[in-house]
Design a protein around this motif. Sequence first.
Motif, PDB file in Angstrom:
ATOM      1  N   ALA A 173       2.862  -0.405   3.787  1.00  0.00           N
ATOM      2  CA  ALA A 173       2.465  -1.698   4.367  1.00  0.00           C
ATOM      3  C   ALA A 173       2.524  -2.778   3.296  1.00  0.00           C
ATOM      4  O   ALA A 173       1.919  -2.640   2.227  1.00  0.00           O
ATOM      5  CB  ALA A 173       1.052  -1.613   4.949  1.00  0.00           C
ATOM      6  N   GLY A 175      -4.502  -8.760   9.881  1.00  0.00           N
ATOM      7  CA  GLY A 175      -3.367  -8.102   9.235  1.00  0.00           C
ATOM      8  C   GLY A 175      -2.554  -9.006   8.328  1.00  0.00           C
ATOM      9  O   GLY A 175      -1.572  -8.569   7.710  1.00  0.00           O
ATOM     10  N   ALA A 176      -2.961 -10.270   8.197  1.00  0.00           N
ATOM     11  CA  ALA A 176      -2.189 -11.239   7.404  1.00  0.00           C
ATOM     12  C   ALA A 176      -2.287 -11.009   5.898  1.00  0.00           C
ATOM     13  O   ALA A 176      -1.450 -11.502   5.144  1.00  0.00           O
ATOM     14  CB  ALA A 176      -2.656 -12.667   7.726  1.00  0.00           C
ATOM     15  N   GLY A 177      -3.343 -10.305   5.473  1.00  0.00           N
ATOM     16  CA  GLY A 177      -3.501 -10.037   4.038  1.00  0.00           C
ATOM     17  C   GLY A 177      -4.754 -10.631   3.421  1.00  0.00           C
ATOM     18  O   GLY A 177      -4.946 -10.548   2.203  1.00  0.00           O
ATOM     19  N   LYS A 178      -5.625 -11.202   4.251  1.00  0.00           N
ATOM     20  CA  LYS A 178      -6.832 -11.869   3.740  1.00  0.00           C
ATOM     21  C   LYS A 178      -7.723 -10.910   2.948  1.00  0.00           C
ATOM     22  O   LYS A 178      -8.136 -11.219   1.829  1.00  0.00           O
ATOM     23  CB  LYS A 178      -7.649 -12.477   4.890  1.00  0.00           C
ATOM     24  CG  LYS A 178      -6.876 -13.442   5.760  1.00  0.00           C
ATOM     25  CD  LYS A 178      -7.746 -14.016   6.874  1.00  0.00           C
ATOM     26  CE  LYS A 178      -8.281 -12.977   7.852  1.00  0.00           C
ATOM     27  NZ  LYS A 178      -7.219 -12.298   8.649  1.00  0.00           N
ATOM     28  N   SER A 179      -8.031  -9.764   3.555  1.00  0.00           N
ATOM     29  CA  SER A 179      -8.914  -8.804   2.868  1.00  0.00           C
ATOM     30  C   SER A 179      -8.282  -8.292   1.590  1.00  0.00           C
ATOM     31  O   SER A 179      -8.970  -8.091   0.590  1.00  0.00           O
ATOM     32  CB  SER A 179      -9.216  -7.594   3.755  1.00  0.00           C
ATOM     33  OG  SER A 179     -10.157  -7.937   4.711  1.00  0.00           O
ATOM     34  N   THR A 180      -6.986  -8.100   1.626  1.00  0.00           N
ATOM     35  CA  THR A 180      -6.292  -7.632   0.416  1.00  0.00           C
ATOM     36  C   THR A 180      -6.392  -8.675  -0.679  1.00  0.00           C
ATOM     37  O   THR A 180      -6.663  -8.346  -1.843  1.00  0.00           O
ATOM     38  CB  THR A 180      -4.824  -7.299   0.745  1.00  0.00           C
ATOM     39  OG1 THR A 180      -4.805  -6.283   1.753  1.00  0.00           O
ATOM     40  CG2 THR A 180      -4.078  -6.822  -0.486  1.00  0.00           C
ATOM     41  N   PRO A 240      -4.149 -14.635  10.837  1.00  0.00           N
ATOM     42  CA  PRO A 240      -4.386 -13.617  11.862  1.00  0.00           C
ATOM     43  C   PRO A 240      -4.751 -12.275  11.243  1.00  0.00           C
ATOM     44  O   PRO A 240      -4.526 -12.051  10.048  1.00  0.00           O
ATOM     45  CB  PRO A 240      -3.041 -13.507  12.582  1.00  0.00           C
ATOM     46  CG  PRO A 240      -2.188 -14.614  12.085  1.00  0.00           C
ATOM     47  CD  PRO A 240      -2.776 -15.117  10.814  1.00  0.00           C
ATOM     48  N   ALA A 258       1.134  -5.889   2.233  1.00  0.00           N
ATOM     49  CA  ALA A 258      -0.047  -6.701   2.558  1.00  0.00           C
ATOM     50  C   ALA A 258       0.079  -8.113   2.004  1.00  0.00           C
ATOM     51  O   ALA A 258      -0.390  -9.065   2.623  1.00  0.00           O
ATOM     52  CB  ALA A 258      -1.310  -6.028   2.037  1.00  0.00           C
ATOM     53  N   GLU A 318      -8.642  -3.442  -5.456  1.00  0.00           N
ATOM     54  CA  GLU A 318      -7.228  -3.066  -5.399  1.00  0.00           C
ATOM     55  C   GLU A 318      -6.508  -3.713  -6.576  1.00  0.00           C
ATOM     56  O   GLU A 318      -6.930  -4.766  -7.060  1.00  0.00           O
ATOM     57  CB  GLU A 318      -6.579  -3.571  -4.090  1.00  0.00           C
ATOM     58  CG  GLU A 318      -7.136  -2.971  -2.813  1.00  0.00           C
ATOM     59  CD  GLU A 318      -6.744  -1.499  -2.595  1.00  0.00           C
ATOM     60  OE1 GLU A 318      -5.908  -0.968  -3.359  1.00  0.00           O
ATOM     61  OE2 GLU A 318      -7.294  -0.897  -1.660  1.00  0.00           O
ATOM     62  N   TYR A 367       0.841  -1.203   0.000  1.00  0.00           N
ATOM     63  CA  TYR A 367       0.000   0.000   0.000  1.00  0.00           C
ATOM     64  C   TYR A 367       0.876   1.253   0.000  1.00  0.00           C
ATOM     65  O   TYR A 367       2.072   1.193   0.306  1.00  0.00           O
ATOM     66  CB  TYR A 367      -0.944  -0.005   1.207  1.00  0.00           C
ATOM     67  CG  TYR A 367      -2.093  -0.992   1.057  1.00  0.00           C
ATOM     68  CD1 TYR A 367      -3.182  -0.691   0.257  1.00  0.00           C
ATOM     69  CD2 TYR A 367      -2.074  -2.217   1.711  1.00  0.00           C
ATOM     70  CE1 TYR A 367      -4.239  -1.583   0.104  1.00  0.00           C
ATOM     71  CE2 TYR A 367      -3.121  -3.120   1.572  1.00  0.00           C
ATOM     72  CZ  TYR A 367      -4.210  -2.794   0.765  1.00  0.00           C
ATOM     73  OH  TYR A 367      -5.246  -3.683   0.622  1.00  0.00           O
TER      74      TYR A 367
END
Length: 228
Positions: free
Chosen positions: A15, A38-43, A36, A17, A52, A11
């Motif tokens: 960050a 912040g691991a990058g799942k949503s990205t 967990p 991701a 994105e 990003y």
Amino acid sequence: MIYMGNVSKIYETGAVALSNISVEIKSGEFVFVVGPSGAGKSTFIKLITREELPTNGQIAIGGHNLLSLNPAQVPYYRRQLGIVFQDYRLLPNKTVFENVAFAMEVIEATRSEIMHRVIHVVDLVGLRQKMNRYPQELSGGEQQRVAIARAIVNDPVVLVADEPTGNLDPDTSWEIARILEDINRSGTTIIMASHDKSVVDKLRRRVLAFEKGRLVRDQVRGVYGYEN
Ligand code: ADP
Ligand code: ADP
């Protein structure tokens, strides 16, 4: 069906991701995306929905190279996906029927196609009796069922869900998981980011586990694999 080759996403903030992700998902698969916060799942999900773009690498979905879609093509691309969110995102001033029908009006389906198909998918998620209710008159689980009906009404090639059971109690989460399992059984590819250990461990489908932006596990008939 879905191909990612050496995909990274950094990003603007710096960050990292996702780092160098290569993965292939075949038509008809049911894939959990775990890891967990912040691991990058949503990205990962947002790269599939073309919210994105990757910083590096290749992404192709259903024959579309997502890097070469121009902005005008993006809405047409998204119409081939069904997207389900943690917070349902229903239109508050429309009934269950109207919320689902709206997705078909957008693609200019005829009135009779809409009647027929909306009733079919609302039935499939078990809400026939609540067709004329408004979202605020429904429980969270029922609202998510409406969102699922809306996501499948145009027969998407892929159903993408980001934490669809994140706001639901365990029994309701399991009901939602069963509905997604039925939809997958009828041939729709499903990609679901989830923190729901019991759902992942009960369904035993393919698991992609992310940690700090890396794909650390790709498991057939997988398990959740870590404590929340
Ligand atoms: P997860 O869904 O697993 O919680 P995310 O994909 O949301 O992970 O986030 C992965 C990393 O990228 C995190 O460090 C997060 O803070 C960062 N991130 C996510 N979205 C953005 C954004 N829009 N701008 C900057 N950083 C972001
Ligand atoms: P989720 O719960 O779906 O993983 P997040 O809470 O990670 O969502 O992110 C919510 C929104 O904020 C998303 O649009 C995401 O892209 C953005 N975001 C997440 N982390 C950051 C960050 N570090 N900086 C800027 N935006 C972020």
